[in-house]
Design an enzyme around this catalytic site. Structure first.
Site, mmCIF file in Angstrom:
data_model
loop_
_atom_site.group_PDB
_atom_site.id
_atom_site.type_symbol
_atom_site.label_atom_id
_atom_site.label_comp_id
_atom_site.label_asym_id
_atom_site.label_seq_id
_atom_site.Cartn_x
_atom_site.Cartn_y
_atom_site.Cartn_z
ATOM 1 N N PHE A 237 0.815 -1.226 0.000
ATOM 2 C CA PHE A 237 0.000 0.000 0.000
ATOM 3 C C PHE A 237 0.840 1.264 0.000
ATOM 4 O O PHE A 237 0.326 2.343 0.293
ATOM 5 C CB PHE A 237 -0.957 0.025 1.197
ATOM 6 C CG PHE A 237 -1.947 -1.112 1.269
ATOM 7 C CD1 PHE A 237 -1.975 -2.107 0.310
ATOM 8 C CD2 PHE A 237 -2.872 -1.180 2.292
ATOM 9 C CE1 PHE A 237 -2.896 -3.154 0.375
ATOM 10 C CE2 PHE A 237 -3.804 -2.213 2.366
ATOM 11 C CZ PHE A 237 -3.803 -3.194 1.410
ATOM 12 N N GLY A 465 1.389 -9.053 -3.739
ATOM 13 C CA GLY A 465 0.122 -9.721 -3.471
ATOM 14 C C GLY A 465 -0.825 -9.614 -4.639
ATOM 15 O O GLY A 465 -1.979 -10.035 -4.566
ATOM 16 N N ILE A 627 -3.898 -6.127 -21.255
ATOM 17 C CA ILE A 627 -4.064 -6.831 -19.987
ATOM 18 C C ILE A 627 -3.402 -8.203 -20.115
ATOM 19 O O ILE A 627 -3.760 -8.999 -20.980
ATOM 20 C CB ILE A 627 -5.563 -6.969 -19.640
ATOM 21 C CG1 ILE A 627 -6.198 -5.575 -19.496
ATOM 22 C CG2 ILE A 627 -5.750 -7.798 -18.366
ATOM 23 C CD1 ILE A 627 -5.589 -4.689 -18.422
ATOM 24 N N THR A 632 -6.143 -11.660 -12.619
ATOM 25 C CA THR A 632 -5.421 -10.877 -11.604
ATOM 26 C C THR A 632 -5.705 -9.385 -11.802
ATOM 27 O O THR A 632 -5.745 -8.628 -10.839
ATOM 28 C CB THR A 632 -3.907 -11.143 -11.656
ATOM 29 O OG1 THR A 632 -3.423 -10.881 -12.966
ATOM 30 C CG2 THR A 632 -3.589 -12.581 -11.270
ATOM 31 N N GLN A 636 -7.161 -6.926 -9.009
ATOM 32 C CA GLN A 636 -6.544 -5.653 -8.640
ATOM 33 C C GLN A 636 -7.561 -4.533 -8.684
ATOM 34 O O GLN A 636 -7.576 -3.652 -7.825
ATOM 35 C CB GLN A 636 -5.408 -5.313 -9.605
ATOM 36 C CG GLN A 636 -4.134 -6.036 -9.322
ATOM 37 C CD GLN A 636 -2.936 -5.215 -9.782
ATOM 38 O OE1 GLN A 636 -2.671 -4.140 -9.288
ATOM 39 N NE2 GLN A 636 -2.216 -5.739 -10.747
ATOM 40 N N LYS A 699 0.171 -0.789 -19.568
ATOM 41 C CA LYS A 699 0.348 0.425 -18.778
ATOM 42 C C LYS A 699 -0.003 0.091 -17.324
ATOM 43 O O LYS A 699 -0.493 -0.988 -17.026
ATOM 44 C CB LYS A 699 -0.573 1.534 -19.298
ATOM 45 C CG LYS A 699 -0.343 1.868 -20.778
ATOM 46 C CD LYS A 699 -1.042 3.148 -21.214
ATOM 47 C CE LYS A 699 -2.524 2.998 -21.435
ATOM 48 N NZ LYS A 699 -3.152 4.182 -22.077
ATOM 49 N N GLU A 703 -3.080 0.916 -9.151
ATOM 50 C CA GLU A 703 -3.502 2.103 -8.409
ATOM 51 C C GLU A 703 -4.483 2.969 -9.202
ATOM 52 O O GLU A 703 -5.298 3.681 -8.613
ATOM 53 C CB GLU A 703 -2.276 2.898 -7.973
ATOM 54 C CG GLU A 703 -1.515 2.159 -6.883
ATOM 55 C CD GLU A 703 -0.172 2.770 -6.572
ATOM 56 O OE1 GLU A 703 -0.068 3.464 -5.562
ATOM 57 O OE2 GLU A 703 0.777 2.552 -7.348
#
Ligand code: MOS
Length: 736
Positions: A237, A465, A627, A632, A636, A699, A703
């Protein structure tokens, strides 16, 4: 069949649920001593006296370290891109600069003994009132720090004149609280000195390479004599992106007591020792034509930082790049120095805060002009980065907006606030768009093709993770012509080829690109053997003629006539090694502006009597380039949206103005979303291969998905209630 693009489940999933994945604090060694930090209760002053006698006599205690007997550390300077989270080093002098600052370290046979002995130490302080951050006086208190990463201010055109002359003007201040990372896994360090002077740090970090560098600087030993290991993280994080005082304390304590030392922060200690997200006070002014076309944007942001470091939360950067404004765009950042530990990046830093201000203001503009919020954004879309005047490499924001709106059913929305209901509940629907920085960092990797036809990928990168172990296996598998389960991946150890930290959602585009290059190099060596090695099966053929699939090489798909295993055996070698060295130009120096994009849509249900906000449903449409693994990637996105829900509705760290302490230093006081807070989350990926972004076409994704969740929800709350909340989180008392 290509592995890239397949929704493969994480290879480390079984290991994790079965308890086979060892996190730092799980690692045990013989002869370990346990260290416990004692921290200051005051935020400003100095220690006048420390009485350690009782603690030293307590059961199991090996040593009590304070600033009086702690060995000296080399000072470090600070920048956003250096590995040190803060420059003020622990137990080096009698000064107290923040509440929760380490003032003693007890080393004992067990953790309980160390923690208990710590309570016996008596401190006498000289106490001064702390300087704390006050939103109301932030403008007056703010100063311009030296430039650290990006320019602090920017001005394209004349934004102020454009806004002054505009037909429609919006000017508002948006505020956000301090937030803490709160990963499940606590920070921990196990420090071990070998007899030859080598230091091994098992450390919960997103940056093994940076931790090694900082330990080398501060402890004055060469990097070659330091190993840093972190194979699994239970949430990083951003709090584990940089290195913090406790890691240095563990390393030095182990040296002093001449045995391994294990140090694990308590939950409360994670509030003052490993960074946090700084609050921001942001002012946005927008000027626009009656049709909603922007003529000017001004975005100014202020954040608190520690007394000793100039951490700038670059919240206004979003406004430099997202929308065009015909007359100009101006931004600035300033800081206020207060008595606290240094802030750091946290879960989509800069963008997550900046977009709340910008995309809330855009919603206010939509209301002021009567233009639909999706349409307003389409009208202000641009193919050229307003800040650098470079074309975007790829920008599927239009697709994010239109496809997301279609999936969400935006056309059924009635624009009037309080016009949609479900029984007694008010229903609101909001949208926000986002742009996210694409980080480009160098990284190395090594791929070893083994005699049994399997492969090993190695890099000092991280899986925080999110699935890096799996994604790297997929990428290497395709490059080598192997099934992905034939590829093992080793990460998180400085003895492996140097790579970059797991920050800025950059690992797929950069570290994984290095893996691809390494795998292609190993493949090339195999192909050369097949063309020119002993009893070369494809003697005389060209490199490009060779096809590899399922570990078999051939000249045609129909005739894959030699396996890697046979090829290596025939040449009497046990393995082939390929090295990858990905060294991209920095994004700012490239010909194109590279960013990820999204449009997100939230529907909330608000109880009109209680002011309680519930997220009903959520659609996120993302352009993160190609992608690699849709499963996953979706995971995310779900995680990022949940972070955003926390930012929107729950998370805030409160500081007591008198003591300067964070008040809510645990999971019961600091609220994060639970399953009950999260409804159906629908995510879609609309981007394509971006050749400028990475050889993999990818890319940054992770986040990006946390950005603009908060404004979408706040905009939906406005739509539901007619109340504009400009201060996060959106809590009950602000709605009543
Ligand atoms: Mo992320 S906050 O860039 O680790």
């Amino acid at each position: 069949m290509n592995a890239v693009g397949q929704p493969i489940s994480r290879f480390d999933g079984r290991l994790k649920v079965a308890g086979g994945a060892w996190y730092t604090a799980d690692i045990s060694l013989g002869g370990v001593a346990h260290a416990a930090i004692v921290y200051s209760t005051i935020a400003n002053g100095r220690t006048v006296s420390i009485d350690t006698q009782a603690a030293e006599k307590a059961p199991g205690v090996v040593i009590v370290l304070t600033h009086k007997n702690m060995p000296r550390m080399n000072p470090v300077t600070w920048s956003h891109l250096h590995p040190q989270g803060q420059t003020y080093l622990p137990l080096q002098d009698d000064r107290i600069h923040y509440a929760g600052q380490p003032v003693a370290l007890v080393v004992a046979a067990t953790l309980d003994q160390a923690a208990y002995a710590g309570t016996l130490i008596k401190f006498a302080y000289e106490t001064h009132l702390p300087v704390v951050f006050d939103q109301r006086t932030a403008k007056k208190d703010a100063v311009e720090p030296p430039r650290r990463m990006w320019p602090l201010s920017s001005s394209i055109g004349d934004a102020d004149a454009a806004i002054a002359d505009a037909a429609i003007k919006i000017e508002q201040t948006y505020t956000m609280p301090d937030r803490h990372h709160n990963p499940m896994e606590p920070h921990a360090t196990l420090a071990v000195w070998e007899e030859d002077g080598t230091l091994t740090l098992y450390d919960s970090t997103q940056m093994v390479v940076g931790t090694r560098k900082l330990a080398s600087l501060v402890l004055g030993i060469p990097e070659e004599k330091i190993n840093v290991v972190c194979e699994f993280l239970g949430g990083g994080f951003g709090g584990k992106s940089w290195s913090w005082p406790h890691t240095l304390l563990a390393a030095l304590a182990a040296k002093v007591v001449n045995r391994p030392v294990r140090l694990q922060l308590t939950r409360a200690q994670m509030y003052s020792m490993v960074g946090h997200q700084a609050a921001t006070v942001q002012t946005i002014a927008l000027g626009a034509e009656h049709d909603g076309k922007l003529t000017g944007i001004r975005h100014d942001s202020i954040n608190p930082t520690s007394l000793f470091d100039d951490y700038v939360e670059y919240a206004a950067v979003a406004s430099r790049h997202l929308w065009q404004a015909s007359g100009g765009i101006a931004t600035s950042h300033r800081v206020v120095h207060v008595n606290r530990n240094s802030p750091v990046v946290l879960r989509a830093p800069m963008e997550a805060q900046g977009h709340f201000a910008l995309e809330s203001a855009m919603d206010e503009l939509a209301c002021a002009t009567g233009v639909d919020p999706v349409e307003l954004r389409l009208r202000n879309d641009t193919e050229t980065d307003p800040y650098s005047s470079r074309p975007f490499s790829t920008r599927a924001l239009r697709e994010c907006l239109t496809k997301g709106a279609a999936r969400f059913g935006w056309d059924k929305r009635t624009p009037e606030p309080r016009s949609m209901r479900d029984g007694r509940y008010l229903i609101g629907q909001g949208v926000a768009a986002a742009i996210y920085t694409h980080w480009r960092w160098p990284g190395k990797a090594r791929v070893t093709l083994k005699a049994n036809g399997s492969a090993l990928v190695e890099a000092a990168a991280h899986d925080i993770g999110t699935g890096t172990y799996t994604v790297m296996a997929q990428v290497a598998a395709d490059a080598l012509g192997l099934a992905p389960d034939r590829v093992a991946v080793r990460l998180g150890d400085t003895r492996l080829p140097e790579s970059h930290p797991a920050i800025g959602s950059s690992t797929v585009a950069n570290a994984t690109a290095a893996v691809m290059l390494a795998a292609l190099a190993a493949r090339q060596r195999a192909v050369e053997l097949a063309l020119t090695g002993r009893d070369a099966p494809f003697d005389g053929a060209a490199t490009d003629d060779v096809i590899i699939a399922d570990g078999r090489l051939g000249l045609t798909k129909a005739n894959l006539n030699i396996t890697y295993t046979e090829l290596l055996a025939r040449n009497g070698i046990s393995s082939l090694v390929g090295d990858g060295d990905y060294n991209p130009v920095e994004e700012v120096n490239g010909p194109k502006a590279i960013f990820s994009f999204s449009a997100v849509f939230a529907e909330v249900r608000v109880d009109p009597d209680l002011g309680l906000v519930r997220l009903n449903r959520f659609v996120g449409a993302y352009d993160a380039g190609r992608i690699i693994n849709p499963k996953t990637a979706r995971s995310q996105a779900i995680g990022g949206i949940i972070w955003g829900v926390g930012q929107a509705l729950l998370e805030q760290s409160e500081t007591d103005p008198v003591s300067g302490q964070y008040i809510n230093r645990n999971y019961s006081g600091y609220l994060v979303p639970t399953n009950a807070d999260i409804p159906e989350l629908d995510v879609m990926f609309v981007g394509g291969f971006d050749e400028e972004a990475s050889p993999l076409g990818a890319k940054g994704l992770g986040e990006l998905t946390a950005v603009s969740v908060a404004p979408a929800i706040a905009n939906a709350v406005y739509h539901a209630t007619g109340k504009r909340i400009r201060d996060l989180p959106v809590t009950v008392e602000k709605l009543l």
